[in-house]
Every structure is written in structure tokens, then in C-alpha cells.
Write a protein that holds these residues in place. Structure first.
Motif, PDB file in Angstrom:
ATOM      1  N   VAL A 223      37.957  50.398  33.691  1.00 41.51           N
ATOM      2  CA  VAL A 223      37.267  50.202  34.973  1.00 41.51           C
ATOM      3  C   VAL A 223      36.382  48.962  34.942  1.00 41.51           C
ATOM      4  O   VAL A 223      36.292  48.238  35.941  1.00 41.51           O
ATOM      5  CB  VAL A 223      36.461  51.443  35.435  1.00 41.51           C
ATOM      6  CG1 VAL A 223      37.393  52.556  35.838  1.00 41.51           C
ATOM      7  CG2 VAL A 223      35.472  51.916  34.403  1.00 41.51           C
ATOM      8  N   VAL A 224      35.753  48.671  33.788  1.00 44.47           N
ATOM      9  CA  VAL A 224      34.892  47.486  33.766  1.00 44.47           C
ATOM     10  C   VAL A 224      35.725  46.199  33.822  1.00 44.47           C
ATOM     11  O   VAL A 224      35.282  45.198  34.389  1.00 44.47           O
ATOM     12  CB  VAL A 224      33.891  47.464  32.578  1.00 44.47           C
ATOM     13  CG1 VAL A 224      32.927  48.632  32.673  1.00 44.47           C
ATOM     14  CG2 VAL A 224      34.586  47.427  31.235  1.00 44.47           C
ATOM     15  N   LEU A 225      36.957  46.250  33.297  1.00 46.34           N
ATOM     16  CA  LEU A 225      37.827  45.069  33.420  1.00 46.34           C
ATOM     17  C   LEU A 225      38.216  44.847  34.888  1.00 46.34           C
ATOM     18  O   LEU A 225      38.192  43.717  35.384  1.00 46.34           O
ATOM     19  CB  LEU A 225      39.075  45.213  32.537  1.00 46.34           C
ATOM     20  CG  LEU A 225      40.035  44.021  32.555  1.00 46.34           C
ATOM     21  CD1 LEU A 225      39.359  42.729  32.083  1.00 46.34           C
ATOM     22  CD2 LEU A 225      41.271  44.284  31.692  1.00 46.34           C
ATOM     23  N   ASP A 226      38.537  45.943  35.592  1.00 42.32           N
ATOM     24  CA  ASP A 226      38.845  45.826  37.028  1.00 42.32           C
ATOM     25  C   ASP A 226      37.674  45.191  37.783  1.00 42.32           C
ATOM     26  O   ASP A 226      37.858  44.274  38.590  1.00 42.32           O
ATOM     27  CB  ASP A 226      39.119  47.212  37.636  1.00 42.32           C
ATOM     28  CG  ASP A 226      40.448  47.790  37.170  1.00 42.32           C
ATOM     29  OD1 ASP A 226      41.284  47.016  36.678  1.00 42.32           O
ATOM     30  OD2 ASP A 226      40.643  49.020  37.309  1.00 42.32           O
ATOM     31  N   ILE A 227      36.480  45.702  37.517  1.00 43.47           N
ATOM     32  CA  ILE A 227      35.296  45.214  38.240  1.00 43.47           C
ATOM     33  C   ILE A 227      34.995  43.759  37.853  1.00 43.47           C
ATOM     34  O   ILE A 227      34.693  42.923  38.705  1.00 43.47           O
ATOM     35  CB  ILE A 227      34.079  46.136  37.984  1.00 43.47           C
ATOM     36  CG1 ILE A 227      34.366  47.526  38.574  1.00 43.47           C
ATOM     37  CG2 ILE A 227      32.807  45.555  38.588  1.00 43.47           C
ATOM     38  CD1 ILE A 227      33.443  48.628  38.093  1.00 43.47           C
ATOM     39  N   ALA A 228      35.141  43.445  36.558  1.00 41.54           N
ATOM     40  CA  ALA A 228      34.892  42.069  36.100  1.00 41.54           C
ATOM     41  C   ALA A 228      35.873  41.096  36.762  1.00 41.54           C
ATOM     42  O   ALA A 228      35.490  40.006  37.181  1.00 41.54           O
ATOM     43  CB  ALA A 228      35.017  41.993  34.578  1.00 41.54           C
ATOM     44  N   GLN A 407      35.175  46.937  44.407  1.00 46.20           N
ATOM     45  CA  GLN A 407      34.946  45.685  45.122  1.00 46.20           C
ATOM     46  C   GLN A 407      33.508  45.610  45.619  1.00 46.20           C
ATOM     47  O   GLN A 407      32.865  44.557  45.552  1.00 46.20           O
ATOM     48  CB  GLN A 407      35.937  45.557  46.287  1.00 46.20           C
ATOM     49  CG  GLN A 407      35.866  44.226  47.027  1.00 46.20           C
ATOM     50  CD  GLN A 407      36.112  43.034  46.098  1.00 46.20           C
ATOM     51  OE1 GLN A 407      36.991  43.069  45.245  1.00 46.20           O
ATOM     52  NE2 GLN A 407      35.302  41.988  46.226  1.00 46.20           N
ATOM     53  N   GLY A 408      32.995  46.736  46.121  1.00 51.13           N
ATOM     54  CA  GLY A 408      31.613  46.790  46.592  1.00 51.13           C
ATOM     55  C   GLY A 408      30.632  46.427  45.477  1.00 51.13           C
ATOM     56  O   GLY A 408      29.696  45.658  45.693  1.00 51.13           O
ATOM     57  N   LEU A 409      30.882  46.952  44.283  1.00 50.33           N
ATOM     58  CA  LEU A 409      30.016  46.658  43.142  1.00 50.33           C
ATOM     59  C   LEU A 409      30.086  45.173  42.786  1.00 50.33           C
ATOM     60  O   LEU A 409      29.066  44.520  42.569  1.00 50.33           O
ATOM     61  CB  LEU A 409      30.427  47.506  41.932  1.00 50.33           C
ATOM     62  CG  LEU A 409      30.139  49.005  42.027  1.00 50.33           C
ATOM     63  CD1 LEU A 409      30.899  49.764  40.930  1.00 50.33           C
ATOM     64  CD2 LEU A 409      28.645  49.294  41.936  1.00 50.33           C
ATOM     65  N   ALA A 410      31.323  44.641  42.742  1.00 51.98           N
ATOM     66  CA  ALA A 410      31.514  43.222  42.393  1.00 51.98           C
ATOM     67  C   ALA A 410      30.803  42.328  43.402  1.00 51.98           C
ATOM     68  O   ALA A 410      30.107  41.381  43.035  1.00 51.98           O
ATOM     69  CB  ALA A 410      32.998  42.890  42.329  1.00 51.98           C
ATOM     70  N   THR A 411      30.967  42.639  44.691  1.00 53.42           N
ATOM     71  CA  THR A 411      30.342  41.827  45.735  1.00 53.42           C
ATOM     72  C   THR A 411      28.818  41.884  45.611  1.00 53.42           C
ATOM     73  O   THR A 411      28.136  40.868  45.746  1.00 53.42           O
ATOM     74  CB  THR A 411      30.776  42.326  47.132  1.00 53.42           C
ATOM     75  OG1 THR A 411      32.206  42.383  47.143  1.00 53.42           O
ATOM     76  CG2 THR A 411      30.299  41.408  48.233  1.00 53.42           C
ATOM     77  N   ALA A 412      28.299  43.084  45.342  1.00 50.75           N
ATOM     78  CA  ALA A 412      26.848  43.236  45.225  1.00 50.75           C
ATOM     79  C   ALA A 412      26.308  42.418  44.051  1.00 50.75           C
ATOM     80  O   ALA A 412      25.308  41.715  44.173  1.00 50.75           O
ATOM     81  CB  ALA A 412      26.488  44.707  45.045  1.00 50.75           C
ATOM     82  N   ILE A 413      26.994  42.495  42.904  1.00 50.59           N
ATOM     83  CA  ILE A 413      26.528  41.742  41.728  1.00 50.59           C
ATOM     84  C   ILE A 413      26.521  40.251  42.050  1.00 50.59           C
ATOM     85  O   ILE A 413      25.547  39.545  41.796  1.00 50.59           O
ATOM     86  CB  ILE A 413      27.420  42.028  40.494  1.00 50.59           C
ATOM     87  CG1 ILE A 413      27.285  43.493  40.064  1.00 50.59           C
ATOM     88  CG2 ILE A 413      27.060  41.105  39.330  1.00 50.59           C
ATOM     89  CD1 ILE A 413      28.325  43.954  39.045  1.00 50.59           C
TER      90      ILE A 413
END
Ligand SMILES: [Zn+2]
Length: 490
Positions: A223-228, A407-413
Motif C-alpha cells: 500500500v505504501v508503494l501505491d501511495i508513493a 489518491q486523497g492521501l497522496a494529494t494531501a501530502i
């Protein structure tokens, strides 16, 4: 055979001696499984063994092969299912050696440098033999940055350090003007580099290190690879920014190797993406961590740092940061300055990121925590470790797999990072150029950068040089990097 008694018996009866040595030092090991990961700069083959076993690893030419001999060992796994694609291995053959023992032969399709080591059991795996096939001259990052860009960044970093040394009044060679070395030469104006801000995005764990595992089997490393990857795509979509993905596949990188890669890539910022886990299913929410030099701000932070740092034991020994090229006297001073400066930056960026994360997810901790994460210990790159959520919480585990939430997490970061860099752009960046060329109606300030001249600054702001000098009580044409000029309104 080190034991003289065994040697003596060996002379009398060879078979008996082998038996003695066998039971005393070597247990018969069985290879229960083999696992393979292909990274851009190496392939890693791990043998899972029922007991510790010594390996003899050597290369053969024509055709190019790597031979792995395991004494007293046997094979109990199907090697034909190994995912060889993208690795240096074309084929794996196995056999029994003359006189017993296991031989594994790797047929190679490229030049490699082999390296091997054994690992003792941990809470996830038993005895392991790790064989790394390293590719000479390859980087673990797929698209290294342009060498010219790298040079611009090096110069910029030195200028920043010298400016920091000046600001803090530290006596250092780079900041002490001597008659032979005027502070800044009056140089011809150079075009502004307008470079991208480089964000190093690191997906935690990988390869034989799955990270935390959720109640329904979701692995942190996935999951962290997807988000990264989503975060990197978000960075690359934005003008003035460029992402470097530190891990872009299912393989392991040592913790220090990760920051080292970010340094090689001249990153302005390093962000490591993880997912939390706890012994109880209840805790949930995102947390943001910065490096602490003095110790963790909370017990949880300490516990977490310990468990994340422990994963480095899997990677074996790897390189460490070096400032060898810098003058010995300066070293300590610079390191101290950059550590303080980057920690402040990290905390500031962390605050922005946390604020943005709070819009898409519950927050586990409402402020930026500090802990001694090894992965954040890069003295000159501001760094954060983000635990996007608790994979041990069944509801959050499900959401961490959801592409919309990812995607929401990535955009927020990224929004948090962008907010920070828009306010504090590195001097040679496109963002800095854009900011400096937006002339404020009330007149404003300008911080002198390497390569600036008074006349170029005057022209850029549409002010006569004399007015610029008057407004700043300047007699000559000498200016210093880092000096702030008042720009009079024309
Ligand atoms: Zn982790």
C-alpha cells in the motif's frame, strides 16, 4: 575439522569423523523456499533454510554463471516459479553435488558482482542465505537527474551553507572575507536556473521486508508503494517540481541507502511513506514524524522508531553519509547548522502536511512528532516520515487499499509540501524566480543569490542602480550572497 580429536578419528575412520563434525557444527539444512526481487541496480535471491548453512558462492564464465553450493543441504521447493523477469537471472538449475550437498546454478544474462551473507531468524523468517547480484555502474533510481542540474544544485547548496554560516555569525572560511578574497565578485549576470524542486519519495520496506501486516493480510510494503507512486505522479504533474521515486518495485533498500540515493539525486526534500501498526486494532489515523536529535517526543514515537529502524537488519550493512570532501574544521560547524536548519524546515513542512492530511483522514496525533528514525538522518535534506494510517485497524486497512483514499492521501501530502515550498522556494528554483519576478506594488525585499550583480537586480526590478544603492546605504558595488536588499518602489 578444527577439533584435533576429530582429526585423529578422521585419520582412523573417515566416515566416523564426518559424522562427528556433522553433528557438532553443521545441521543438515533444507531449502524450504527461494524468493527473488529485481531492483534496478541489483537482484536479491533469498534462500529460506531450516538451519544455518554456510554457502560457497563463485562465478563461472562461458556461459556466465553464478554457482551457490550449500554443504549438507537439500532442496524442497520448486525453483521454476521464481519471477526471473527483469533480473539478471535467465535460468535457475539445481542439482546434488558429488558427495552430497546442494548446488544451485544461476544462468546470467548480464554482468554482476555477487555478494552474500546469512541472516539469523527474526519474527517473520527463519535462517536465511541472501545472495545479491549487483549490477556495476547502475543506480537504484531509474531516471537519475541531469549532471548539469546536479552541478547547479551543488553550487546552490554551498552558497546556502555559506549564507547560513554568515547569518549565525560563525567564523568559517567560507564566510570570512579576507583582502585576497572579496566576499562576492562583481560578476556578469547569469540567467536564473529556474530549476525544479526535487522531492524524493520513499516507499517504506519492500522485498523480503513486508513491513506491518493488516488483519486481512494487507502488506504495508504494497500500500505504501501505491501511495508513493501516486504522490510522485502528483509532484511530476506540477510545474517547478520533480519527483524521484526511491523505491519503485518490490525490493528492499537499506535505510541509509535510501537517504544516500536522495542525496545523489540532489533532493530538496525527502518523504518516507509508511503505515502504522499496533498490537490492538483500535488506534487509527495519520501521523507525521520529523527527526529528533535529542530523543523521541513520546513513548509511541520511540517505539515506532525502534520498529522501523529494526527493518534495516534485513538489508545487511550499507553505506553511510560522508562529508569527506569538506574541510575538517568546517565539517562540524556545517553539519550542526544544516541539522538545525533542516529540522526547522522539516517541522514546518510537517505542519503543512499534517494540516492537509487532516482534511482527508483522521489524525492520530495533532502535531508533528519527533523520533530518531534512521531513514530521516540526512543532515542536509529536510525529511519527514509519514504514517498514513493504521494497517492494524480493520477499517483503515480496507481504506488503505482503496485507490480513491490512496489518491486523497497522496494529494494531501503534496499540497502540504507545495504550500511550504511556495512560501520558501530554494534560491535557484523556478518557484523562487516566479516569486522574485512578481513585483509587489508596495516595493519589496530581495535576497542576493550567487551570480547576482547590482545592475542586474536593478534592471530586473525596474529601479535605477543609484536608487537601489541609496535605499540600502551602499557605497560600492560589492554585495554578499544572502544579503537582503530593500527594493524602492519606482
Ligand atoms: Zn513502516
Amino acid at each position: 575439522m578444527k577439533n584435533p580429536l576429530a582429526r585423529l578419528i578422521g585419520q582412523l575412520a573417515t566416515g566416523c569423523a564426518v559424522l562427528l563434525v556433522g553433528t557438532a557444527t553443521l545441521q543438515a539444512a533444507t531449502v524450504e523456499s527461494m524468493r527473488l526481487w529485481a531492483a534496478p541496480d541489483h537482484a536479491r535471491l533469498v534462500f529460506d533454510l531450516t538451519a544455518a548453512a554456510e554457502a560457497n558462492v563463485f562465478s563461472l564464465e562461458n556461459p556466465s554463471r553464478l554457482v551457490i553450493d550449500l554443504d549438507e543441504s537439500q532442496l524442497n521447493t520448486d525453483v521454476s516459479t521464481l519471477p526471473l523477469d527483469g533480473s539478471a537471472i535467465a535460468e535457475v538449475r539445481t542439482g546434488v553435488r558429488d558427495g552430497g550437498g546442494l548446488r544451485v546454478v544461476l544462468e546470467l544474462n548480464r554482468d554482476i558482482e555477487p555478494r552474500h551473507f546469512t541472516l539469523p531468524p527474526n519474527d517473520q523468517y527463519g535462517h536465511r542465505l541472501v545472495v545479491d547480484l549487483e549490477y556495476p555502474g547502475e543506480s537504484a533510481v531509474e531516471n537519475p537527474i541531469d549532471p548539469i542540474e546536479a552541478m547547479i544544485r551543488d553550487q546552490e547548496m554551498l552558497a546556502q551553507r555559506s549564507a547560513q554560516a554568515q547569518l549565525s555569525g560563525v567564523e568559517a572560511d567560507v564566510s570570512t572575507p579576507t583582502p585576497a578574497q572579496p566576499p562576492v565578485e562583481v560578476q556578469p549576470a547569469q540567467p536564473h536556473p529556474q530549476r525544479d524542486i526535487i522531492i524524493a519519495v520513499d516507499a517504506g520496506h519492500g522485498g523480503e521486508d513486508p513491513g506491518a501486516i493488516g488483519p486481512s493480510g494487507t502488506r504495508e510494503k504494497d500500500v505504501v508503494l501505491d501511495i508513493a507512486r501516486r504522490l510522485a505522479a502528483e509532484v511530476n504533474r506540477t510545474q517547478g517540481f520533480k519527483a524521484v521515486l526511491i523505491r519503485d518495485g518490490d525490493y528492499y533498500l537499506g535505510l541509509r541507502q535510501r537517504t544516500q540515493l536522495a542525496r545523489e539525486q540532489k533532493a530538496d526534500f525527502f518523504v518516507s511513506v509508511h503505515a502504522d501498526a499496533f498490537t490492538s486494532p483500535r488506534p487509527q489515523g495519520s501521523s507525521v514524524y520529523a527527526l529528533s536529535q535529542r530523543g523521541a517526543t513520546s513513548e509511541t514515537a520511540q517505539w515506532l522508531a525502534d520498529s522501523e529502524n529494526r527493518s534495516d537488519l534485513i538489508g545487511g550493512v550499507d553505506g553511510s553519509l560522508s562529508l569527506r570532501d569538506k574541510d575538517q574544521v568546517l565539517r562540524g560547524v556545517l553539519l550542526d547548522l544544516t541539522m538545525t536548519a533542516t529540522l526547522n524546515d522539516s517541522l514546518s513542512i510537517g505542519g503543512q502536511v499534517l494540516e492537509q492530511l487532516g482534511r482527508v483522514n483522521r489524525l492520530h496525533k495533532s502535531r508533528v512528532e519527533q523520533a530518531g528514525f534512521m531513514v530521516l538522518k540526512s543532515p542536509d535534506i529536510p525529511s519527514l516520515l509519514i504514517e498514513v494510517g493504521f494497517i492494524s485497524n480493520p477499517d483503515e486497512e480496507r481504506r488503505l487499499r482503496d485507490p480513491v483514499h490512496q489518491q486523497g492521501l497522496a494529494t494531501a501530502i503534496f499540497s502540504g509540501l507545495r504550500d511550504h515550498f511556495q512560501r520558501n522556494p530554494p534560491p535557484a528554483s523556478l518557484l523562487a524566480w516566479q516569486r522574485d519576478n512578481q513585483r509587489s506594488p508596495t516595493g519589496n525585499e530581495y535576497r542576493i543569490q550567487s551570480g547576482d550583480t547590482l545592475s542586474a537586480i536593478a534592471i530586473r526590478h525596474g529601479v535605477p542602480v543609484n536608487q537601489l544603492k541609496q535605499a540600502n546605504d551602499l557605497n560600492g558595488d560589492v554585495i554578499r550572497v544572502g544579503q537582503v536588499l530593500r527594493i524602492p518602489s519606482s
